[in-house]
Design a protein around this motif. Sequence first.
Motif, PDB file in Angstrom:
ATOM      1  N   GLN A  93       0.562  -1.209  -0.007  1.00  0.00           N
ATOM      2  CA  GLN A  93      -0.087   0.275   0.067  1.00  0.00           C
ATOM      3  C   GLN A  93       0.907   1.044  -0.350  1.00  0.00           C
ATOM      4  O   GLN A  93       2.265   1.291   0.780  1.00  0.00           O
ATOM      5  CB  GLN A  93      -1.334  -0.164   1.184  1.00  0.00           C
ATOM      6  CG  GLN A  93      -1.546  -1.301   1.498  1.00  0.00           C
ATOM      7  CD  GLN A  93      -2.602  -1.232   0.352  1.00  0.00           C
ATOM      8  OE1 GLN A  93      -3.217  -0.336  -0.112  1.00  0.00           O
ATOM      9  NE2 GLN A  93      -3.464  -2.459  -0.179  1.00  0.00           N
ATOM     10  N   ASP A  94       0.917   2.220  -0.924  1.00  0.00           N
ATOM     11  CA  ASP A  94       1.280   3.182  -0.649  1.00  0.00           C
ATOM     12  C   ASP A  94       0.370   5.101  -0.554  1.00  0.00           C
ATOM     13  O   ASP A  94       1.343   5.406  -0.186  1.00  0.00           O
ATOM     14  CB  ASP A  94       1.243   3.546  -2.206  1.00  0.00           C
ATOM     15  CG  ASP A  94       2.243   2.773  -3.058  1.00  0.00           C
ATOM     16  OD1 ASP A  94       3.695   2.413  -2.102  1.00  0.00           O
ATOM     17  OD2 ASP A  94       2.883   2.424  -4.106  1.00  0.00           O
ATOM     18  N   GLY A 144      -0.105   2.136   4.952  1.00  0.00           N
ATOM     19  CA  GLY A 144       0.204   2.157   3.997  1.00  0.00           C
ATOM     20  C   GLY A 144       2.643   2.777   3.918  1.00  0.00           C
ATOM     21  O   GLY A 144       2.957   3.586   5.338  1.00  0.00           O
ATOM     22  N   LYS A 145       2.868   3.785   3.124  1.00  0.00           N
ATOM     23  CA  LYS A 145       4.127   4.290   3.282  1.00  0.00           C
ATOM     24  C   LYS A 145       4.505   5.256   3.515  1.00  0.00           C
ATOM     25  O   LYS A 145       5.123   6.034   4.242  1.00  0.00           O
ATOM     26  CB  LYS A 145       5.056   3.867   1.867  1.00  0.00           C
ATOM     27  CG  LYS A 145       5.582   2.441   1.028  1.00  0.00           C
ATOM     28  CD  LYS A 145       6.274   2.859  -0.458  1.00  0.00           C
ATOM     29  CE  LYS A 145       6.484   0.940  -0.187  1.00  0.00           C
ATOM     30  NZ  LYS A 145       7.224   1.493  -1.862  1.00  0.00           N
ATOM     31  N   LEU A 146       2.827   6.159   3.277  1.00  0.00           N
ATOM     32  CA  LEU A 146       3.068   7.578   3.928  1.00  0.00           C
ATOM     33  C   LEU A 146       2.254   7.030   5.439  1.00  0.00           C
ATOM     34  O   LEU A 146       3.149   7.525   6.174  1.00  0.00           O
ATOM     35  CB  LEU A 146       1.615   7.891   3.069  1.00  0.00           C
ATOM     36  CG  LEU A 146       2.110   8.860   1.771  1.00  0.00           C
ATOM     37  CD1 LEU A 146       0.617   9.046   1.137  1.00  0.00           C
ATOM     38  CD2 LEU A 146       3.587   9.069   1.767  1.00  0.00           C
ATOM     39  N   ALA A 185       5.263   8.871   7.927  1.00  0.00           N
ATOM     40  CA  ALA A 185       4.888   9.679   9.310  1.00  0.00           C
ATOM     41  C   ALA A 185       5.181   9.220  10.763  1.00  0.00           C
ATOM     42  O   ALA A 185       5.177   9.829  11.848  1.00  0.00           O
ATOM     43  CB  ALA A 185       3.546   9.681   9.206  1.00  0.00           C
ATOM     44  N   ILE A 186       5.096   7.518  10.930  1.00  0.00           N
ATOM     45  CA  ILE A 186       5.517   7.223  12.915  1.00  0.00           C
ATOM     46  C   ILE A 186       6.557   6.465  12.775  1.00  0.00           C
ATOM     47  O   ILE A 186       7.327   6.050  13.509  1.00  0.00           O
ATOM     48  CB  ILE A 186       4.660   5.808  13.078  1.00  0.00           C
ATOM     49  CG1 ILE A 186       4.916   5.242  12.185  1.00  0.00           C
ATOM     50  CG2 ILE A 186       2.850   6.309  12.920  1.00  0.00           C
ATOM     51  CD1 ILE A 186       3.930   3.466  12.038  1.00  0.00           C
ATOM     52  N   MET A 197      14.622   3.851   6.045  1.00  0.00           N
ATOM     53  CA  MET A 197      15.286   3.278   4.825  1.00  0.00           C
ATOM     54  C   MET A 197      15.276   1.480   4.822  1.00  0.00           C
ATOM     55  O   MET A 197      14.775   0.995   3.167  1.00  0.00           O
ATOM     56  CB  MET A 197      17.369   2.577   5.966  1.00  0.00           C
ATOM     57  CG  MET A 197      18.062   4.380   5.587  1.00  0.00           C
ATOM     58  SD  MET A 197      19.347   3.286   6.164  1.00  0.00           S
ATOM     59  CE  MET A 197      20.470   2.642   5.287  1.00  0.00           C
ATOM     60  N   LYS A 198      13.645   1.178   5.271  1.00  0.00           N
ATOM     61  CA  LYS A 198      13.348   0.016   5.371  1.00  0.00           C
ATOM     62  C   LYS A 198      12.482   0.707   3.940  1.00  0.00           C
ATOM     63  O   LYS A 198      11.810  -0.403   3.225  1.00  0.00           O
ATOM     64  CB  LYS A 198      12.666  -0.182   6.934  1.00  0.00           C
ATOM     65  CG  LYS A 198      13.635  -1.183   8.032  1.00  0.00           C
ATOM     66  CD  LYS A 198      12.502  -0.777   8.502  1.00  0.00           C
ATOM     67  CE  LYS A 198      13.249  -2.680   9.662  1.00  0.00           C
ATOM     68  NZ  LYS A 198      12.679  -2.852  10.660  1.00  0.00           N
ATOM     69  N   ILE A 199      11.390   1.015   4.591  1.00  0.00           N
ATOM     70  CA  ILE A 199      11.127   2.084   3.437  1.00  0.00           C
ATOM     71  C   ILE A 199      11.460   2.006   1.912  1.00  0.00           C
ATOM     72  O   ILE A 199      11.177   2.089   0.640  1.00  0.00           O
ATOM     73  CB  ILE A 199       9.981   3.354   4.205  1.00  0.00           C
ATOM     74  CG1 ILE A 199       9.790   3.456   5.033  1.00  0.00           C
ATOM     75  CG2 ILE A 199       9.362   4.026   2.489  1.00  0.00           C
ATOM     76  CD1 ILE A 199       8.897   4.193   6.320  1.00  0.00           C
TER      77      ILE A 199
END
Length: 730
Positions: free
Chosen positions: A243-244, A254-256, A260-261, A695-697
């Motif tokens: 999910q993006d 998702g990535k956002l 954010a967290i 970095m994981k993202i």
Amino acid sequence: MIGKIRLIFLLLTAGIAASEKLFGNSPLTVAQPSDLLKWKLQNLKSVDQEIIEVVENVSMENILKLKNVFNVSDACLGSLEQLALDSLELESYAIQMLDSWGKLGSGVLEGHLNWPGRYYECRNAKNKNGTIIPKYYTSYIGYDPTPLAGMFLPGLSVGGCFPSNCSLNDINNVLYKLVNITNIPGVLAFAQSPENVIRWGAAERIGVTVCSTLVLLVVISTLYEYISLNKFAPSVKTESDSQDLISTSNQQPGKLYKLAISFSVISNTRILLNTEQKPGQINCLHGMRFLSMSWVLLGHSYVFSIYSTDNIVFTARYFVDHFGIQAITNATYSVDSFFYLSGLLVAYLGLREMRRNEGKINVLLMYLYRYIRLTPAYALVILIVVSIYPMLGDGPMWPQEQQDLKQLCDVNWWGNLLYINNLYPENTGKQCIVWSWYLANDFQFYILAPLFLYSLYRFPKLGLSLVTFCLTASIAITGGFSAYTNQQPTVLIFAQLSKLVLHPNIPTNTTTPQYSPYINDLYMKPWCRLGAYLVGMLTGYILYINNNKVKMSKVTVVIGWVSASIMNLAIVYGLYPAVEGGYVLDNNTAAFYNAVSRPLWCIGLAWLTVACVSGYGGPVNTLLSWKAFIPLSRLTYCVYLVHPLVIYWLLSTVEVFYHNSIAFLLMMFFTTLVMATMIAYALSMLIEAPVSAIMKIAFNKSSSPQNSAISYVPVNKIEQPVIDDGQKLA
């Protein structure tokens, strides 16, 4: 009250006395402890008689001699005259200024030659009309430490409280004159004014801005996650990179949302405290890492505190006389433990990754990933050193300590961020945060790692030959360099310095025996430290080809444990006869020891690792695999970065020197361990953990191995190596 101010009043008015008997050939300027004590006892008089003699010499005629003989300014003369007169009137501020001076006390023969007095008492002593503002100075009288590689011979350091009208130049003029009167070669004197002046320059503004921004991001991110967890708890289930967009009531995070967290204390602390142990992980490394870092802290607590104690002779004697202290002075082997762990995980996980990707490895991404993982926390610590750290303390010793750190980082910070600070500057003692030499070595070894990984995977025999050749070459270079520069093992260097303290009557125009100016080259240069890393790589290769299960007979297991234990104990304690006897090794013997001791230490660790992983570790494996070590091991990188700053702060923000003892050492160690761990947690939450999450993202690390060659490339370092299938220790 008169008894308390007797010696201080004598020191203050020595320059204005008509007679020069108090300082003409006084051992106060020669600074030999036994002579100083003998002189004091021989010249001891009644308190009243000394005070009467001093008062008789306080006259305008003798005060004017300060200007004629010692070249003291008129402003200083006027303030000293008023101070002398007010002290005779028992004005509280004058008595307070005199009382704050450093005094001769007990323990001179134990090295109590640092008398800082009372820094805050001096600063708080102000007369009612404000005509005299006190200023604290420290004066040193003794031998020039430069020819002795920075090692101070016994010299006298005295704190004094003067009117602020007496400039540093005035004080130094008096000291220079006193030294010239003695006519003793090699003796010098100088004064310092330890003022912790905070200047709001560019570095300070950047440091405060960056730290404030990071704190704000952490607060916002944490609040966002807290609100999301409470508002959308039913809809937020499991992670997925598919999910993006930010999750809705029907979507997974998702990535956002993850971005954010990424600074959230909630999620990052949850990851930090996760103690799940999965099959195939090398769990004993958690305990090895934490205990090795604790050993580093113990060694640094001992070494750093030596010159901040008032009984250095006791410390030197205790080191020579007690067998057990060798475990502390040989704490340098803990660094080799980390090199070993680094090499092991790079080889073990790198080869597994190459097997998943059919022998392919993205070297450039591997380097980039590691640089980004290491550098943010590292850079933030350097920024704090040059900006915020000086604001965190005060005291007679603090300004010089923090200024030395700040000045070196102001000039050489860039070398640290390029990981070349173990090579430049040429004098490695001038590098920014000098303990970071380890990171430079480890990063340079990591640059070489793909060559070893590729050869071990594609051409095992060639790879083993290459690793063995480089290991042998490192040993040979270390031994040859040690022999050529006449080096001794580190513990015997401590022994020789202890001998210098116990028997200070040595020539002052030569270097300390066996204290080579090349000691830092032997200790910090990569070609001398590569051996431990390569032993780790060979161990990782053994675990890789045997799938974490090396079958051994009971006899082999017993022989292995006994041999490894004897070898490593001999490395730590084997040189005690030379320490106790006060002698050094033959140059060739010392060179051999310096060349092989660190690789052999790591071979002992290799046996421990293989035995624990293969099921032959018993209670040792149970201890090292204890789940409580997992979160602590994840913080070791940040602990490594900040712990010297904690030690410096503890030692330099006090008014008086500590009294060394085993109890004090334990107090210093445990205080440093607890404070460094707490600060490391804060540093991790501010920068290290968020960078890891981002970095994981960015590298899509949760995706399948086939989609990203870099996904499972090991990013081992002291703090958080990857343990299994890309699961890092953070």
